[in-house]
Design an enzyme around this catalytic site. Structure first.
Site, PDB file in Angstrom:
ATOM      1  N   ASP A 185      -0.474   4.437   0.808  1.00  0.00           N
ATOM      2  CA  ASP A 185      -0.994   5.486   1.690  1.00  0.00           C
ATOM      3  C   ASP A 185      -0.323   5.386   3.057  1.00  0.00           C
ATOM      4  O   ASP A 185       0.222   4.342   3.427  1.00  0.00           O
ATOM      5  CB  ASP A 185      -2.509   5.412   1.823  1.00  0.00           C
ATOM      6  CG  ASP A 185      -3.000   4.085   2.414  1.00  0.00           C
ATOM      7  OD1 ASP A 185      -2.404   3.034   2.094  1.00  0.00           O
ATOM      8  OD2 ASP A 185      -3.980   4.100   3.186  1.00  0.00           O
ATOM      9  N   GLU A 220      -5.342   1.497   2.338  1.00  0.00           N
ATOM     10  CA  GLU A 220      -5.146   0.354   3.225  1.00  0.00           C
ATOM     11  C   GLU A 220      -5.211   0.751   4.687  1.00  0.00           C
ATOM     12  O   GLU A 220      -5.675  -0.028   5.527  1.00  0.00           O
ATOM     13  CB  GLU A 220      -3.795  -0.319   2.933  1.00  0.00           C
ATOM     14  CG  GLU A 220      -3.554  -1.632   3.676  1.00  0.00           C
ATOM     15  CD  GLU A 220      -2.976  -1.459   5.084  1.00  0.00           C
ATOM     16  OE1 GLU A 220      -2.992  -2.442   5.853  1.00  0.00           O
ATOM     17  OE2 GLU A 220      -2.515  -0.351   5.409  1.00  0.00           O
ATOM     18  N   GLU A 221      -4.743   1.946   4.998  1.00  0.00           N
ATOM     19  CA  GLU A 221      -4.684   2.358   6.398  1.00  0.00           C
ATOM     20  C   GLU A 221      -6.070   2.517   7.030  1.00  0.00           C
ATOM     21  O   GLU A 221      -6.195   2.524   8.253  1.00  0.00           O
ATOM     22  CB  GLU A 221      -3.903   3.670   6.536  1.00  0.00           C
ATOM     23  CG  GLU A 221      -2.415   3.569   6.197  1.00  0.00           C
ATOM     24  CD  GLU A 221      -1.614   2.799   7.235  1.00  0.00           C
ATOM     25  OE1 GLU A 221      -2.214   2.281   8.205  1.00  0.00           O
ATOM     26  OE2 GLU A 221      -0.394   2.700   7.073  1.00  0.00           O
ATOM     27  N   HIS A 245       0.845  -1.201   0.000  1.00  0.00           N
ATOM     28  CA  HIS A 245       0.000   0.000   0.000  1.00  0.00           C
ATOM     29  C   HIS A 245       0.876   1.244   0.000  1.00  0.00           C
ATOM     30  O   HIS A 245       1.988   1.251   0.565  1.00  0.00           O
ATOM     31  CB  HIS A 245      -0.973  -0.003   1.182  1.00  0.00           C
ATOM     32  CG  HIS A 245      -0.340   0.173   2.529  1.00  0.00           C
ATOM     33  ND1 HIS A 245      -0.019   1.406   3.059  1.00  0.00           N
ATOM     34  CD2 HIS A 245       0.011  -0.726   3.483  1.00  0.00           C
ATOM     35  CE1 HIS A 245       0.497   1.260   4.264  1.00  0.00           C
ATOM     36  NE2 HIS A 245       0.536  -0.029   4.548  1.00  0.00           N
TER      37      HIS A 245
END
Length: 384
Positions: free
Chosen positions: A69, A132-133, A67
Protein backbone atom coordinates in the site's frame (compact mmCIF):
# COMPACT_ATOMS: atom_id res chain seq x y z
CA UNK A 1 15.59 -4.38 -23.21
CA UNK A 2 14.00 -3.79 -19.80
CA UNK A 3 15.01 -6.27 -17.11
CA UNK A 4 11.99 -8.43 -16.05
CA UNK A 5 12.34 -7.37 -12.41
CA UNK A 6 12.43 -3.70 -13.39
CA UNK A 7 9.40 -4.19 -15.61
CA UNK A 8 7.49 -5.84 -12.76
CA UNK A 9 8.43 -3.00 -10.40
CA UNK A 10 7.12 -0.53 -12.99
CA UNK A 11 3.83 -2.44 -13.22
CA UNK A 12 3.52 -2.30 -9.44
CA UNK A 13 3.93 1.48 -9.46
CA UNK A 14 1.37 1.80 -12.25
CA UNK A 15 -1.16 -0.09 -10.13
CA UNK A 16 -2.64 2.31 -7.60
CA UNK A 17 -2.86 0.86 -4.11
CA UNK A 18 -3.93 3.22 -1.36
CA UNK A 19 -4.37 1.60 2.03
CA UNK A 20 -7.59 -0.43 1.89
CA UNK A 21 -7.59 -0.40 -1.91
CA UNK A 22 -4.89 -2.98 -2.64
CA UNK A 23 -7.03 -5.58 -4.42
CA UNK A 24 -5.70 -4.99 -7.93
CA UNK A 25 -2.05 -4.98 -6.92
CA UNK A 26 -2.47 -8.11 -4.81
CA UNK A 27 -3.84 -9.93 -7.87
CA UNK A 28 -0.92 -8.64 -9.95
CA UNK A 29 1.62 -9.90 -7.39
CA UNK A 30 -0.09 -13.28 -7.08
CA UNK A 31 -0.09 -13.66 -10.86
CA UNK A 32 3.64 -12.86 -11.08
CA UNK A 33 4.48 -15.28 -8.28
CA UNK A 34 2.59 -18.05 -10.06
CA UNK A 35 4.31 -17.20 -13.35
CA UNK A 36 7.66 -17.47 -11.58
CA UNK A 37 6.71 -20.93 -10.26
CA UNK A 38 6.45 -20.28 -6.54
CA UNK A 39 5.44 -23.52 -4.83
CA UNK A 40 2.49 -21.91 -3.08
CA UNK A 41 0.71 -18.59 -3.61
CA UNK A 42 -2.02 -17.63 -1.20
CA UNK A 43 -4.16 -14.56 -0.49
CA UNK A 44 -5.33 -14.61 3.12
CA UNK A 45 -8.58 -13.28 4.61
CA UNK A 46 -7.02 -9.93 5.47
CA UNK A 47 -5.86 -9.50 1.86
CA UNK A 48 -2.11 -10.07 2.12
CA UNK A 49 -0.55 -12.29 -0.53
CA UNK A 50 2.39 -14.58 0.14
CA UNK A 51 4.42 -16.80 -2.09
CA UNK A 52 6.43 -19.74 -0.78
CA UNK A 53 9.56 -21.47 -2.06
CA UNK A 54 10.07 -24.85 -0.40
CA UNK A 55 13.59 -26.21 0.02
CA UNK A 56 14.58 -29.76 -0.76
CA UNK A 57 15.05 -30.47 2.96
CA UNK A 58 13.14 -29.35 6.02
CA UNK A 59 14.31 -26.42 8.06
CA UNK A 60 13.34 -22.99 9.29
CA UNK A 61 11.07 -20.39 7.70
CA UNK A 62 12.43 -17.03 6.56
CA UNK A 63 9.77 -14.39 5.85
CA UNK A 64 10.56 -11.44 3.56
CA UNK A 65 7.94 -8.71 3.94
CA UNK A 66 7.19 -5.65 1.80
CA UNK A 67 3.97 -3.68 2.15
CA UNK A 68 2.22 -2.89 -1.11
CA UNK A 69 0.00 0.00 0.00
CA UNK A 70 1.04 3.62 -0.48
CA UNK A 71 0.14 7.05 0.78
CA UNK A 72 -1.81 9.28 -1.56
CA UNK A 73 -0.80 12.15 -3.81
CA UNK A 74 -2.30 15.42 -2.53
CA UNK A 75 -3.51 18.08 -4.93
CA UNK A 76 -0.82 20.68 -5.69
CA UNK A 77 1.82 18.34 -4.24
CA UNK A 78 4.69 19.41 -6.48
CA UNK A 79 4.91 16.40 -8.78
CA UNK A 80 6.43 17.24 -12.16
CA UNK A 81 5.35 13.96 -13.79
CA UNK A 82 2.49 11.50 -13.54
CA UNK A 83 2.88 9.82 -10.12
CA UNK A 84 1.57 6.56 -11.53
CA UNK A 85 3.38 6.26 -14.86
CA UNK A 86 6.00 3.90 -13.41
CA UNK A 87 8.49 5.36 -15.85
CA UNK A 88 11.96 3.87 -16.17
CA UNK A 89 14.21 6.74 -17.19
CA UNK A 90 17.69 8.03 -16.48
CA UNK A 91 18.56 4.86 -14.56
CA UNK A 92 15.66 5.29 -12.13
CA UNK A 93 12.16 3.95 -11.48
CA UNK A 94 9.75 6.86 -10.98
CA UNK A 95 6.38 7.15 -9.29
CA UNK A 96 4.44 6.81 -6.07
CA UNK A 97 5.61 3.74 -4.18
CA UNK A 98 8.79 3.24 -6.18
CA UNK A 99 10.96 3.73 -3.08
CA UNK A 100 8.28 2.95 -0.50
CA UNK A 101 8.36 0.13 -1.29
CA UNK A 102 7.30 -1.48 -4.55
CA UNK A 103 10.85 -1.58 -5.87
CA UNK A 104 11.94 -3.62 -2.85
CA UNK A 105 8.93 -5.90 -3.27
CA UNK A 106 9.86 -6.68 -6.88
CA UNK A 107 13.46 -7.39 -5.82
CA UNK A 108 12.24 -9.77 -3.09
CA UNK A 109 9.95 -11.67 -5.46
CA UNK A 110 12.67 -12.17 -8.05
CA UNK A 111 15.32 -13.05 -5.46
CA UNK A 112 13.13 -15.76 -3.95
CA UNK A 113 12.11 -17.08 -7.37
CA UNK A 114 15.78 -17.54 -8.32
CA UNK A 115 16.53 -19.61 -5.20
CA UNK A 116 17.94 -23.06 -5.88
CA UNK A 117 15.62 -25.37 -3.93
CA UNK A 118 18.31 -28.06 -3.84
CA UNK A 119 20.49 -25.78 -1.73
CA UNK A 120 17.67 -24.63 0.56
CA UNK A 121 16.96 -26.13 3.99
CA UNK A 122 13.52 -24.85 4.96
CA UNK A 123 11.33 -22.38 3.16
CA UNK A 124 11.47 -18.76 2.12
CA UNK A 125 8.25 -16.77 1.97
CA UNK A 126 7.72 -13.39 0.29
CA UNK A 127 4.77 -11.44 1.66
CA UNK A 128 3.13 -8.39 0.11
CA UNK A 129 1.28 -7.00 3.10
CA UNK A 130 -1.55 -4.48 3.21
CA UNK A 131 -2.52 -1.50 5.39
CA UNK A 132 1.01 -0.85 6.65
CA UNK A 133 0.78 2.88 6.06
CA UNK A 134 -2.06 3.19 8.59
CA UNK A 135 -1.51 0.33 11.09
CA UNK A 136 2.05 -0.94 11.05
CA UNK A 137 2.24 -4.71 11.41
CA UNK A 138 -1.37 -5.53 12.24
CA UNK A 139 -2.16 -7.00 8.82
CA UNK A 140 1.20 -8.81 8.72
CA UNK A 141 0.14 -10.57 11.91
CA UNK A 142 -2.14 -12.86 9.90
CA UNK A 143 0.81 -14.12 7.85
CA UNK A 144 3.02 -14.58 10.90
CA UNK A 145 0.29 -16.47 12.76
CA UNK A 146 -0.23 -18.77 9.77
CA UNK A 147 3.41 -19.49 8.93
CA UNK A 148 5.22 -19.02 12.27
CA UNK A 149 8.52 -17.86 10.74
CA UNK A 150 11.73 -18.10 12.73
CA UNK A 151 13.18 -15.02 11.01
CA UNK A 152 11.81 -11.90 9.28
CA UNK A 153 13.35 -9.45 6.82
CA UNK A 154 11.58 -6.12 6.34
CA UNK A 155 12.41 -4.50 3.00
CA UNK A 156 11.90 -0.85 3.89
CA UNK A 157 14.42 1.63 2.50
CA UNK A 158 17.75 1.36 4.29
CA UNK A 159 20.20 2.82 1.75
CA UNK A 160 21.34 -0.82 1.32
CA UNK A 161 22.54 -0.92 4.92
CA UNK A 162 21.68 -3.78 7.26
CA UNK A 163 19.11 -2.69 9.84
CA UNK A 164 18.95 -4.26 13.29
CA UNK A 165 16.43 -2.02 15.04
CA UNK A 166 13.89 0.73 14.61
CA UNK A 167 11.89 3.30 16.48
CA UNK A 168 8.23 2.63 17.09
CA UNK A 169 5.32 5.03 16.88
CA UNK A 170 2.43 6.13 19.05
CA UNK A 171 -0.46 8.40 18.23
CA UNK A 172 -1.42 10.52 21.22
CA UNK A 173 -4.66 12.50 21.54
CA UNK A 174 -4.86 15.44 23.92
CA UNK A 175 -8.16 17.25 24.35
CA UNK A 176 -8.64 20.38 26.43
CA UNK A 177 -12.14 20.96 27.75
CA UNK A 178 -13.52 24.47 28.04
CA UNK A 179 -16.93 26.10 28.34
CA UNK A 180 -18.94 27.42 25.37
CA UNK A 181 -20.11 31.02 25.19
CA UNK A 182 -21.09 33.61 22.61
CA UNK A 183 -18.07 35.37 21.12
CA UNK A 184 -19.67 38.70 22.05
CA UNK A 185 -19.21 37.69 25.71
CA UNK A 186 -16.08 35.51 25.77
CA UNK A 187 -15.64 36.07 29.51
CA UNK A 188 -18.74 33.93 30.09
CA UNK A 189 -16.98 30.87 28.67
CA UNK A 190 -13.61 29.19 28.76
CA UNK A 191 -11.79 28.95 25.44
CA UNK A 192 -10.44 25.43 24.89
CA UNK A 193 -7.96 26.67 22.27
CA UNK A 194 -6.52 29.20 24.72
CA UNK A 195 -6.18 26.39 27.24
CA UNK A 196 -4.22 24.35 24.72
CA UNK A 197 -1.65 27.05 23.86
CA UNK A 198 0.47 26.97 27.07
CA UNK A 199 0.38 23.16 27.03
CA UNK A 200 1.81 23.16 23.51
CA UNK A 201 4.59 25.50 24.64
CA UNK A 202 5.51 23.19 27.52
CA UNK A 203 5.47 20.16 25.26
CA UNK A 204 7.76 21.97 22.82
CA UNK A 205 10.24 22.57 25.65
CA UNK A 206 10.05 19.03 27.01
CA UNK A 207 13.39 17.23 26.42
CA UNK A 208 12.83 13.97 24.53
CA UNK A 209 14.20 10.67 25.81
CA UNK A 210 17.01 9.18 23.76
CA UNK A 211 18.60 5.85 22.92
CA UNK A 212 22.21 5.38 21.74
CA UNK A 213 21.16 3.37 18.66
CA UNK A 214 17.64 4.59 17.91
CA UNK A 215 18.00 8.31 18.54
CA UNK A 216 15.41 10.55 20.20
CA UNK A 217 11.82 9.76 21.13
CA UNK A 218 10.57 12.91 19.46
CA UNK A 219 7.05 14.27 19.92
CA UNK A 220 5.59 16.10 16.90
CA UNK A 221 2.29 17.92 16.59
CA UNK A 222 0.39 16.33 13.71
CA UNK A 223 -2.95 18.18 13.75
CA UNK A 224 -5.14 20.38 15.89
CA UNK A 225 -8.84 21.17 15.64
CA UNK A 226 -11.43 22.96 17.76
CA UNK A 227 -15.07 22.10 18.35
CA UNK A 228 -17.42 23.36 17.12
CA UNK A 229 -15.75 23.69 13.74
CA UNK A 230 -16.34 25.87 11.89
CA UNK A 231 -17.17 28.16 14.77
CA UNK A 232 -19.97 30.68 14.22
CA UNK A 233 -19.86 33.23 17.03
CA UNK A 234 -19.13 30.46 19.54
CA UNK A 235 -16.22 30.14 21.96
CA UNK A 236 -14.77 26.64 21.33
CA UNK A 237 -15.45 24.27 24.20
CA UNK A 238 -13.14 21.52 22.94
CA UNK A 239 -9.71 21.51 21.33
CA UNK A 240 -8.04 18.28 20.27
CA UNK A 241 -4.40 17.96 19.31
CA UNK A 242 -2.89 14.82 17.79
CA UNK A 243 0.77 14.05 18.34
CA UNK A 244 3.14 11.58 16.73
CA UNK A 245 5.54 10.17 19.30
CA UNK A 246 8.52 8.10 18.17
CA UNK A 247 9.02 5.21 20.58
CA UNK A 248 12.22 3.78 22.06
CA UNK A 249 13.06 0.38 23.55
CA UNK A 250 11.00 -0.55 26.61
CA UNK A 251 8.46 2.25 26.41
CA UNK A 252 4.84 1.39 27.18
CA UNK A 253 1.56 3.20 26.71
CA UNK A 254 1.52 4.13 30.38
CA UNK A 255 5.12 5.31 30.49
CA UNK A 256 4.65 7.51 27.43
CA UNK A 257 1.47 9.13 28.76
CA UNK A 258 3.03 9.43 32.22
CA UNK A 259 5.73 11.73 30.82
CA UNK A 260 3.02 14.19 29.82
CA UNK A 261 0.62 14.05 32.75
CA UNK A 262 2.82 16.09 35.11
CA UNK A 263 3.13 19.14 32.87
CA UNK A 264 2.11 22.19 34.98
CA UNK A 265 -0.37 23.58 32.44
CA UNK A 266 -1.91 20.17 31.88
CA UNK A 267 -2.29 19.49 35.60
CA UNK A 268 -4.49 22.55 36.09
CA UNK A 269 -6.53 22.16 32.91
CA UNK A 270 -9.58 19.93 32.38
CA UNK A 271 -8.45 17.50 29.70
CA UNK A 272 -8.42 14.01 28.22
CA UNK A 273 -5.16 12.30 27.34
CA UNK A 274 -5.04 8.93 25.60
CA UNK A 275 -3.38 6.72 23.01
CA UNK A 276 -5.31 6.88 19.76
CA UNK A 277 -7.09 3.91 18.27
CA UNK A 278 -7.51 2.97 14.64
CA UNK A 279 -9.97 0.91 12.68
CA UNK A 280 -9.49 0.25 8.97
CA UNK A 281 -11.21 -2.05 6.52
CA UNK A 282 -9.03 -4.09 4.21
CA UNK A 283 -9.79 -4.56 0.54
CA UNK A 284 -11.33 -7.95 1.44
CA UNK A 285 -13.72 -6.33 3.93
CA UNK A 286 -11.93 -7.48 7.09
CA UNK A 287 -11.60 -4.86 9.82
CA UNK A 288 -8.15 -4.21 11.28
CA UNK A 289 -8.39 -2.39 14.60
CA UNK A 290 -6.30 -1.66 17.65
CA UNK A 291 -4.39 1.01 19.59
CA UNK A 292 -2.01 3.13 17.57
CA UNK A 293 0.98 2.06 19.62
CA UNK A 294 3.69 0.25 17.68
CA UNK A 295 6.75 -0.72 19.77
CA UNK A 296 10.41 -0.10 19.05
CA UNK A 297 12.74 -3.05 18.50
CA UNK A 298 16.44 -3.85 18.52
CA UNK A 299 18.30 -7.04 17.61
CA UNK A 300 21.59 -7.75 19.38
CA UNK A 301 24.57 -7.23 17.10
CA UNK A 302 25.83 -10.73 17.85
CA UNK A 303 22.53 -12.44 16.95
CA UNK A 304 22.91 -15.36 14.56
CA UNK A 305 20.43 -13.91 12.03
CA UNK A 306 22.33 -10.65 11.83
CA UNK A 307 25.70 -12.33 11.56
CA UNK A 308 24.59 -14.72 8.83
CA UNK A 309 22.89 -11.94 6.86
CA UNK A 310 25.95 -9.73 7.16
CA UNK A 311 28.26 -12.49 6.01
CA UNK A 312 26.03 -13.30 3.03
CA UNK A 313 25.72 -9.68 1.96
CA UNK A 314 29.45 -9.09 2.18
CA UNK A 315 29.96 -12.21 0.08
CA UNK A 316 27.65 -10.65 -2.52
CA UNK A 317 29.77 -7.50 -2.64
CA UNK A 318 27.56 -5.37 -0.38
CA UNK A 319 29.04 -3.43 2.51
CA UNK A 320 26.37 -4.44 5.06
CA UNK A 321 27.04 -1.53 7.41
CA UNK A 322 24.81 -1.71 10.50
CA UNK A 323 22.17 0.94 11.10
CA UNK A 324 18.65 1.43 12.48
CA UNK A 325 15.37 2.75 11.12
CA UNK A 326 14.17 6.12 12.36
CA UNK A 327 10.65 5.50 11.06
CA UNK A 328 8.16 2.81 12.08
CA UNK A 329 7.75 -0.38 10.03
CA UNK A 330 6.00 -3.75 10.12
CA UNK A 331 8.87 -4.88 12.35
CA UNK A 332 7.00 -3.15 15.17
CA UNK A 333 4.87 -6.27 15.14
CA UNK A 334 7.28 -9.02 14.03
CA UNK A 335 10.03 -7.95 16.43
CA UNK A 336 8.37 -5.45 18.79
CA UNK A 337 5.32 -7.57 19.66
CA UNK A 338 5.89 -11.11 18.42
CA UNK A 339 9.56 -11.19 19.44
CA UNK A 340 10.72 -12.75 16.16
CA UNK A 341 14.33 -11.97 15.21
CA UNK A 342 13.99 -9.33 12.48
CA UNK A 343 16.32 -7.34 10.26
CA UNK A 344 15.74 -4.67 7.64
CA UNK A 345 17.32 -4.19 4.24
CA UNK A 346 16.13 -2.30 1.19
CA UNK A 347 16.91 0.06 -1.67
CA UNK A 348 16.47 3.81 -1.34
CA UNK A 349 16.69 6.07 1.68
CA UNK A 350 14.16 6.80 4.41
CA UNK A 351 13.79 10.36 3.15
CA UNK A 352 12.74 9.06 -0.30
CA UNK A 353 9.38 7.93 1.10
CA UNK A 354 6.16 9.97 0.82
CA UNK A 355 7.77 12.75 -1.24
CA UNK A 356 6.89 14.39 -4.54
CA UNK A 357 8.73 12.94 -7.57
CA UNK A 358 9.45 9.73 -5.63
CA UNK A 359 12.00 7.52 -7.36
CA UNK A 360 14.61 4.84 -6.77
CA UNK A 361 17.75 3.95 -8.69
CA UNK A 362 17.62 0.78 -10.78
CA UNK A 363 21.14 -0.07 -9.65
CA UNK A 364 19.89 -0.11 -6.08
CA UNK A 365 17.05 -2.44 -7.03
CA UNK A 366 19.60 -4.79 -8.58
CA UNK A 367 21.77 -4.59 -5.47
CA UNK A 368 18.74 -5.24 -3.28
CA UNK A 369 17.89 -8.37 -5.28
CA UNK A 370 21.47 -9.60 -4.78
CA UNK A 371 21.22 -8.79 -1.10
CA UNK A 372 17.95 -10.66 -0.60
CA UNK A 373 19.36 -13.67 -2.45
CA UNK A 374 22.46 -13.56 -0.25
CA UNK A 375 20.38 -13.35 2.93
CA UNK A 376 18.24 -16.30 1.84
CA UNK A 377 21.31 -18.40 1.06
CA UNK A 378 23.20 -17.47 4.22
CA UNK A 379 20.23 -18.04 6.55
CA UNK A 380 18.65 -21.11 4.95
CA UNK A 381 21.46 -22.57 2.85
CA UNK A 382 22.19 -26.27 3.28
CA UNK A 383 25.48 -27.00 5.00
CA UNK A 384 25.76 -30.65 4.14
Amino acid sequence: MTHPMHRFASQLVQTRSLSGEEGAIIELIASEMKRLAFDEVRIDAVGNVHGLIQGETKGQTLLLDAHCDTVGVPTESGWTRDPFDGAIADGELHGRGSADMKGALAAMVYAAAATDRRRLAGRVVVCASVLEEVMEGLALRAVIDALEPEFVVVGEASDLQLIHGGRGRAEIHLETIGKPAHTSSPQAGRNAVSLMIPILAELEALPPPSHPRLGEGILALADIISDPYPGHSVIPSRCRATFDRRLLIGETQESVLGQLRNLPSLARTPHRLEIGAGSYRSHTGVEIAGPKFFPAWLLDEDHLLLQRARSGMEGAGLKANLSTYRFCTNAAYSAGRAGIPTIGFGPGREEDAHVANERVQLAELDAAQRGYSAIISSVLGRTG
